[in-house]
Design a protein around this motif. Structure first.
Motif, mmCIF file in Angstrom:
data_model
loop_
_atom_site.group_PDB
_atom_site.id
_atom_site.type_symbol
_atom_site.label_atom_id
_atom_site.label_comp_id
_atom_site.label_asym_id
_atom_site.label_seq_id
_atom_site.Cartn_x
_atom_site.Cartn_y
_atom_site.Cartn_z
ATOM 1 N N ASP A 233 25.957 46.678 36.709
ATOM 2 C CA ASP A 233 27.005 47.468 36.039
ATOM 3 C C ASP A 233 27.007 48.905 36.539
ATOM 4 N N THR B 282 28.712 40.719 37.730
ATOM 5 C CA THR B 282 29.472 41.478 36.744
ATOM 6 C C THR B 282 30.796 41.887 37.375
ATOM 7 N N ARG C 74 31.796 44.016 31.540
ATOM 8 C CA ARG C 74 30.497 44.403 32.076
ATOM 9 C C ARG C 74 29.356 43.869 31.207
#
Length: 293
Positions: A55, A131, A136
C-alpha cells in the motif's frame, strides 16, 4: 525532483512500516509454535504487514505520477516469488503446481521449457500479496489469475558490460523476469512491448509467443509496468552473497507509468528501503513455510 508532498509521505510511511516489520520479526522469535494454528496465524500476520508495505509503495507511486494522472487510472502492486530450478527439483508438489501456472506455454511444452539449459527458475504471482488503488490493504482485493513466468540466464555479477546485459534481457520477458535476471529495475512503457520482444528475439516457441502477445494485448490492467527485484544478503546461508526472493511489480491501466524510464529509475532508488523491508518479511515467511532454513 519528487512531487512536493512525496518526501513527507515517504517519511511517514517508512517509519510506520519499519516499526511494523520490527514487531513482526520480534514476534517470530517470541512465538511458541505449539500448533499448526500458530504457524497459520503468524503467516497471515506477515502477509498483512507485507500488504501494508505494498500500500505504501502504491501511495508513493500515485503521488509520484500525480501531475500526469489520467482520468480513471488504477494503480496495482503485486509480489512474485522466485524459485530456482534446483529448488523446484527438490520440491515436487510445488513444482507440479507452478507447472500448471506457466500459462503462456502449451501444456506439452512446459516440462521441456523448465528443463531448458537457459532456464534458471521461475517467478510466481502470490494472490495474497497484492493491492490496488481501489481497495487498499485487504487480501485479494483484485485477485490476479495464477501466473508463473520463466526466468532465463541471470547475471553472475552486477558489474558487467552492456553487451552481456542486453543478451540477458533478450532471453527474458520484460518486467519482473528481466528485473530478477539483471538485478535491476525494469520498465515497460506500454504492454505492446511484450509482443515485440518475444518476436524480435524469437523467445520461446511460436505458440508461446502468440499467447504472450494475446495476454498483454487483452490485459488492460497492466498497460505499463515497473518491476523491482527483491534481494539481499543472507549471511548464514550464503556467506553474504545476495539472495533473490522475488520481484515487486507496480503497474497501471494506462501507458507511461512514472512518466518514463528515468523517473522510474529515480522511484526505484528512493523506494529501496521499502523493498528492504519486503526482503526481511519474505525471508521470514519462507522460514514459517519451511522454505528457508
Amino acid at each position: 525532483m519528487p512531487p512536493r508532498t512525496f518526501l513527507a509521505d515517504f517519511d511517514r510511511l517508512i517509519q510506520r512500516d519499519a516499526e511494523a516489520t520490527e514487531r513482526v520479526v520480534r514476534g517470530y522469535f517470541e512465538q511458541s509454535w505449539d500448533s499448526e494454528g500458530d504457524r497459520t496465524n503468524f503467516r497471515e500476520r506477515i502477509d498483512e504487514t507485507i500488504r501494508h508495505i505494498l500500500d505504501a509503495i502504491l501511495d508513493l507511486a500515485w503521488t509520484w505520477d500525480e501531475a500526469s494522472m489520467e482520468p480513471g487510472v488504477v494503480y496495482r502492486v503485486n509480489v512474485m516469488w522466485y524459485y530456482s530450478r534446483a529448488y523446484l527439483e527438490d520440491n515436487a508438489i510445488l513444482r507440479e503446481a507452478v507447472l500448471r501456472e506457466l500459462r503462456f506455454h502449451p501444456e506439452e511444452e512446459r516440462e521441456a521449457q523448465l528443463a531448458d539449459d537457459d532456464t534458471t527458475g521461475l517467478l510466481r504471482v502470490d494472490p495474497e500479496l497484492t493491492t490496488n488503488s481501489l481497495e487498499r490493504g485487504a487480501a485479494n482485493p483484485d485477485t490476479p489469475e495464477p501466473l508463473a513466468l520463466l526466468v532465463g540466464p541471470m547475471l553472475d555479477s552486477p558489474k558487467t558490460d552492456q553487451a552481456v546485459l542486453e543478451a540477458i534481457r533478450a532471453f527474458n520477458l520484460p518486467g519482473a523476469p528481466t528485473a530478477v535476471a539483471t538485478a535491476r529495475s525494469d520498465y515497460v512503457e506500454d504492454s505492446d512491448e511484450f509482443a515485440v520482444h518475444v518476436n524480435e528475439h524469437e523467445l520461446y516457441t511460436p505458440a508461446t509467443r502468440e499467447r504472450v502477445a494475446t495476454y498483454y494485448r487483452d490485459d488492460h490492467k497492466g498497460k505499463s509496468i515497473v518491476s523491482f527485484t527483491i534481494r539481499g544478503p543472507v549471511s548464514a546461508a550464503t556467506d553474504g552473497s545476495p539472495v533473490t526472493l522475488g520481484a515487486v511489480n507496480v503497474y497501471r491501466n494506462y501507458a507511461g507509468i512514472m512518466g518514463g524510464l528515468d523517473r522510474a529509475r529515480q522511484f526505484a532508488l528512493v523506494t529501496a528501503p521499502f523493498r528492504n523491508l519486503l526482503f526481511r518479511l519474505m525471508l521470514l515467511r519462507g522460514k514459517v513455510d519451511g522454505e528457508q532454513e
